[in-house]
Design a protein around this motif. Structure first.
Motif, mmCIF file in Angstrom:
data_model
loop_
_atom_site.group_PDB
_atom_site.id
_atom_site.type_symbol
_atom_site.label_atom_id
_atom_site.label_comp_id
_atom_site.label_asym_id
_atom_site.label_seq_id
_atom_site.Cartn_x
_atom_site.Cartn_y
_atom_site.Cartn_z
ATOM 1 N N ARG A 1 0.865 -1.188 0.000
ATOM 2 C CA ARG A 1 0.000 0.000 0.000
ATOM 3 C C ARG A 1 0.897 1.232 0.000
ATOM 4 N NH1 ARG A 1 -1.836 0.208 4.671
ATOM 5 N NH2 ARG A 1 -1.216 -1.851 5.445
ATOM 6 N N LEU A 2 0.418 2.315 -0.595
ATOM 7 C CA LEU A 2 1.200 3.562 -0.603
ATOM 8 C C LEU A 2 1.416 4.011 0.839
ATOM 9 C CD1 LEU A 2 -0.208 5.784 -3.500
ATOM 10 C CD2 LEU A 2 2.039 4.739 -3.330
ATOM 11 N N GLY A 3 2.606 4.392 1.180
ATOM 12 C CA GLY A 3 2.904 4.858 2.531
ATOM 13 C C GLY A 3 3.051 3.741 3.548
ATOM 14 N N GLU A 4 2.985 2.525 3.092
ATOM 15 C CA GLU A 4 3.123 1.397 4.024
ATOM 16 C C GLU A 4 4.541 1.318 4.597
ATOM 17 O OE1 GLU A 4 1.825 -2.386 2.336
ATOM 18 O OE2 GLU A 4 3.085 -3.474 3.760
ATOM 19 N N ILE A 5 5.508 1.656 3.751
ATOM 20 C CA ILE A 5 6.898 1.648 4.242
ATOM 21 C C ILE A 5 7.440 3.084 4.200
ATOM 22 C CG2 ILE A 5 7.516 -0.742 3.721
ATOM 23 C CD1 ILE A 5 8.613 0.146 1.050
ATOM 24 N N PRO A 6 8.298 3.444 5.144
ATOM 25 C CA PRO A 6 8.844 4.813 5.159
ATOM 26 C C PRO A 6 9.889 4.995 4.057
ATOM 27 C CG PRO A 6 9.844 3.495 6.887
ATOM 28 C CD PRO A 6 8.789 2.632 6.264
ATOM 29 N N VAL A 7 10.240 6.246 3.786
ATOM 30 C CA VAL A 7 11.305 6.518 2.808
ATOM 31 C C VAL A 7 12.608 5.876 3.313
ATOM 32 C CG1 VAL A 7 12.691 8.316 1.685
ATOM 33 C CG2 VAL A 7 10.228 8.668 2.030
ATOM 34 N N GLY A 8 13.239 5.097 2.453
ATOM 35 C CA GLY A 8 14.446 4.359 2.848
ATOM 36 C C GLY A 8 14.106 2.987 3.419
ATOM 37 N N GLY A 9 12.820 2.718 3.528
ATOM 38 C CA GLY A 9 12.384 1.433 4.082
ATOM 39 C C GLY A 9 12.325 0.347 3.008
ATOM 40 N N VAL A 10 12.163 -0.861 3.474
ATOM 41 C CA VAL A 10 12.233 -2.032 2.593
ATOM 42 C C VAL A 10 11.034 -2.931 2.850
ATOM 43 C CG1 VAL A 10 13.533 -4.180 2.248
ATOM 44 C CG2 VAL A 10 14.752 -2.035 2.383
ATOM 45 N N LYS A 11 10.538 -3.541 1.783
ATOM 46 C CA LYS A 11 9.528 -4.594 1.954
ATOM 47 C C LYS A 11 9.897 -5.783 1.077
ATOM 48 C CE LYS A 11 4.716 -5.846 1.914
ATOM 49 N NZ LYS A 11 3.341 -5.552 1.572
ATOM 50 N N LEU A 12 9.771 -6.951 1.637
ATOM 51 C CA LEU A 12 10.042 -8.170 0.867
ATOM 52 C C LEU A 12 8.720 -8.772 0.429
ATOM 53 C CD1 LEU A 12 12.808 -9.850 3.099
ATOM 54 C CD2 LEU A 12 13.116 -8.312 1.166
ATOM 55 N N PHE A 13 8.704 -9.288 -0.772
ATOM 56 C CA PHE A 13 7.498 -9.953 -1.284
ATOM 57 C C PHE A 13 7.918 -11.009 -2.300
ATOM 58 C CE2 PHE A 13 7.298 -7.962 -5.491
ATOM 59 C CZ PHE A 13 8.111 -6.866 -5.308
ATOM 60 N N THR A 14 6.961 -11.798 -2.755
ATOM 61 C CA THR A 14 7.276 -12.798 -3.786
ATOM 62 C C THR A 14 6.542 -12.437 -5.075
ATOM 63 O OG1 THR A 14 5.477 -14.218 -3.046
ATOM 64 C CG2 THR A 14 7.646 -14.676 -2.128
ATOM 65 N N TYR A 15 7.252 -12.535 -6.191
ATOM 66 C CA TYR A 15 6.683 -12.212 -7.505
ATOM 67 C C TYR A 15 7.611 -12.752 -8.589
ATOM 68 C CZ TYR A 15 4.754 -9.574 -11.417
ATOM 69 O OH TYR A 15 4.183 -9.225 -12.615
ATOM 70 N N PRO A 16 7.160 -13.358 -9.651
ATOM 71 C CA PRO A 16 5.761 -13.659 -9.991
ATOM 72 C C PRO A 16 5.237 -14.955 -9.340
ATOM 73 C CG PRO A 16 7.209 -14.236 -11.800
ATOM 74 C CD PRO A 16 8.073 -13.660 -10.735
ATOM 75 N N THR A 17 6.156 -15.806 -8.852
ATOM 76 C CA THR A 17 5.674 -17.018 -8.170
ATOM 77 C C THR A 17 6.064 -16.933 -6.696
ATOM 78 O OG1 THR A 17 7.678 -18.320 -8.464
ATOM 79 C CG2 THR A 17 6.104 -18.362 -10.296
ATOM 80 N N LYS A 18 5.555 -17.858 -5.919
ATOM 81 C CA LYS A 18 5.837 -17.848 -4.473
ATOM 82 C C LYS A 18 7.312 -18.127 -4.179
ATOM 83 C CE LYS A 18 1.663 -17.255 -2.759
ATOM 84 N NZ LYS A 18 1.402 -15.935 -2.174
ATOM 85 N N GLU A 19 8.025 -18.703 -5.172
ATOM 86 C CA GLU A 19 9.445 -19.042 -4.952
ATOM 87 C C GLU A 19 10.380 -17.874 -5.290
ATOM 88 O OE1 GLU A 19 7.453 -21.479 -6.662
ATOM 89 O OE2 GLU A 19 7.196 -22.353 -4.676
#
Lengths: 168, 87
Positions: A69-87
């Motif tokens: 979501r927009l603003g979910e992480i701060p500037v300089g922050g990091v988020k990990l996710f999986t794409y395009p598959t779960k691996e």
């Protein structure tokens, strides 16, 4: 197939296992030459395989997937996710107020997970000190020879959506 | 110090010299082929598809040279053995 025939009329075992030391050295060199030519053929076949893969390559279509979501992480922050598959682990960094960049987390050297170093503003691989630019994923230093695959992001409403993967 | 002319060498020694020479050339070509294969693979994985064809052509040419050298060695080998059998 004249060149495939054996040169001598004697039995093969007598040629290959000669009682004379000089003959043994001679046969070993000849066999090594054959082996080198066979290896050369193997290299050629390898190149043909890459050519065939290139000719019949079909660009895969990637799903559109909300990753944050927009603003979910701060500037300089990091988020990990999986794409395009779960691996396929990916890393997203918020580099500015409205700027997000995302890359595959797999180092292109030996697939270690890269992390974001805020102090040096780059992606770093802890295994062999391979550093990647945060702007475009290009290699800055170390053994990796290819840039990190980039995950293309779009902002839709309040969501950041992953739409495509661009190979380095 | 006088150098022995290749014609004066015994057939087996001459055969060994030819094989050693051909082997060295084949080894050099093989190293180039290994480099070419790794570079083509690296390029393919990076998403560049246009490098595969020239890499394959060059690799093919190098393989043909290696094969030619092998056939040359084989011919010399046959001659050496024939002369050995005659003696």
């Amino acid at each position: 197939m004249n060149w495939l025939r054996r040169a001598s009329s004697g039995p093969l075992w007598k040629e290959e296992f000669s009682v004379h030391a000089a003959d043994e050295r001679y046969v070993t060199r000849r066999q090594l030459t054959k082996f080198l030519v066979l290896t050369s053929f193997g290299m050629f076949v390898g190149n043909i395989w890459i050519l065939v893969r290139s000719l019949f390559y079909k660009a895969p279509s990637y799903p559109q997937q909300p990753v944050a979501r927009l603003g979910e992480i701060p500037v300089g922050g990091v988020k990990l996710f999986t794409y395009p598959t779960k691996e396929d682990q990916c890393i997203m960094v918020r580099t500015g107020e409205n700027e997000y960049v995302s890359y595959s987390q797999k180092c292109t050297h030996l697939s270690c997970a890269v992390y974001y170093s805020e102090a040096s503003n780059r992606l770093e691989c802890p295994c062999h000190q391979g550093f990647f630019s945060i702007k475009d994923g290009a290699v800055l230093q170390g053994p990796p020879s290819r840039p990190l695959p980039r995950i293309l992001l779009e902002t839709r409403g309040e969501q950041v959506v992953a739409v495509d993967v661009k190979a380095g | 110090m006088t150098m022995q002319s290749p014609i004066d060498m015994p057939p087996k020694t001459r055969g060994l010299t030819v094989i050693a020479g051909a082997m060295s050339l084949i080894a050099v070509l093989l190293i180039v082929q290994i480099w070419l294969l790794s570079a083509a693979l690296e390029s393919f994985l990076a998403g560049n598809r246009h490098t595969a064809l020239p890499a394959t052509v060059f690799s093919g040419v190098m393989f043909l040279i290696c094969l030619g050298l092998y056939l040359f060695v084989d011919r010399v080998d046959s001659e050496v053995r024939r002369s050995g059998e005659e003696r």
